[in-house]
Scaffold this active site. Sequence first.
Site, PDB file in Angstrom:
ATOM      1  N   CYS A 210       1.070  -0.985   0.337  1.00  0.00           N
ATOM      2  CA  CYS A 210      -0.542   0.430  -0.395  1.00  0.00           C
ATOM      3  C   CYS A 210       0.449   1.308   0.108  1.00  0.00           C
ATOM      4  CB  CYS A 210      -0.751  -0.224   0.565  1.00  0.00           C
ATOM      5  SG  CYS A 210      -2.213   1.032   0.987  1.00  0.00           S
TER       6      CYS A 210
ATOM      7  N   CYS B 110      -5.360  -3.451   7.512  1.00  0.00           N
ATOM      8  CA  CYS B 110      -6.523  -2.342   7.239  1.00  0.00           C
ATOM      9  C   CYS B 110      -7.893  -3.057   7.131  1.00  0.00           C
ATOM     10  CB  CYS B 110      -6.547  -0.514   6.398  1.00  0.00           C
ATOM     11  SG  CYS B 110      -6.659  -1.674   4.912  1.00  0.00           S
TER      12      CYS B 110
END
Length: 378
Positions: free
Chosen positions: A117, A214
């Site tokens: 990410c 997440c």
Amino acid sequence: MNALPTPDFQLNGDMKARRIVVAMSGGVDSSVVAGLAAATGAETIGITLQLYDHGAAVKRAGSCCAGQDIRDARAVADRLGISHYVFDHESRFRESVVERFADEYMAGRTPIPCIQCNMGVKFTDLLQMARDLGADCLATGHYVRRMTGSDGRSELHRALDPARDQSYFLFATTDAQMDFLRFPLGDLPKPQVRALAQQMGLINAAKPDSQDICFVPDGDYASVVRKVRPDADTGGTIVHIDGRVLGEHKGLIHFTIGQRKGLEIGGQPEPLYVVKLDAATRRVVVGPREALATRAAQIVDMNWIGGAYEGPMEVKVRSLAKPASARIEGTGADRRLVFLRPEYGVAPGQAAVLYAGTRVLGGGWIASTEPVEPALAA
């Protein structure tokens, strides 16, 4: 209200003539960064990436870039009087992070989606957005430090607070990105950051930190992989390193290198650990702890920060692992990381991050490992 600290955003000239873009996840760390940036007098702009569809995101409170987090980021921006923009990156995030996460597990590797990410959605895309907005820098809430070396090049260093250090997850940051990024929390302990949030009157001052990946807020990695790759539950055999078949399993996605619990092969004379995941045969290979000892690992996609380095170095092969003395041998496809003492639980798919003191030299991805003979592993 007491005066806020004035962290050095490392920008020359009049700060009132500067523009700082802040990556705002909705958490307390990035919110404080936005407050500190605004306090310098610079024009401050917050950017939040929406990484989930609206329906799913609303249910993901406490994760990163979810529905409630976006609302928190907007409320903070309103409180600080700064501009705030939300960009839909759901498709990009799914393709570059979530699907790769699933594919790595399917291939018998242990992925680190937070690094992927940072490499793509966050530092590449956000950085370009910041440049498009005419920013002088992109500031984030990561607990690391950006310093200037004796040769004038930007260096990445561990956070002052070792309990908060996030440098392992940023090893793939390029030199060009380092020149543009700023990390104003690197010198601060977390309690002080929360105190600053309260001093600023921010709505999320007491918001808990996210503890999981997440997009896996409940810690159930296997269910996420199954949704992305429905064939992930194809089973296979559990085999001892001596060739004995000890049982069956319900899919490689349920196992990682070094795992001891959950093997469901009771009655063994000694504790057994996962030492290898063979995606081609769908075998989970287990053995005693000494079988986990690794003498070297093949490293691919190496990234150096601040230039190549020659000298003593240490390596972390997991985010929470203690640094181990090591050296790099070879180049390109033949590059090997050699441990000066046996290292345990080294897993393909994880990152090997190199350090010299507090400085992050860079790192690469572990493609394969070389075991130590049991007699040498004691």
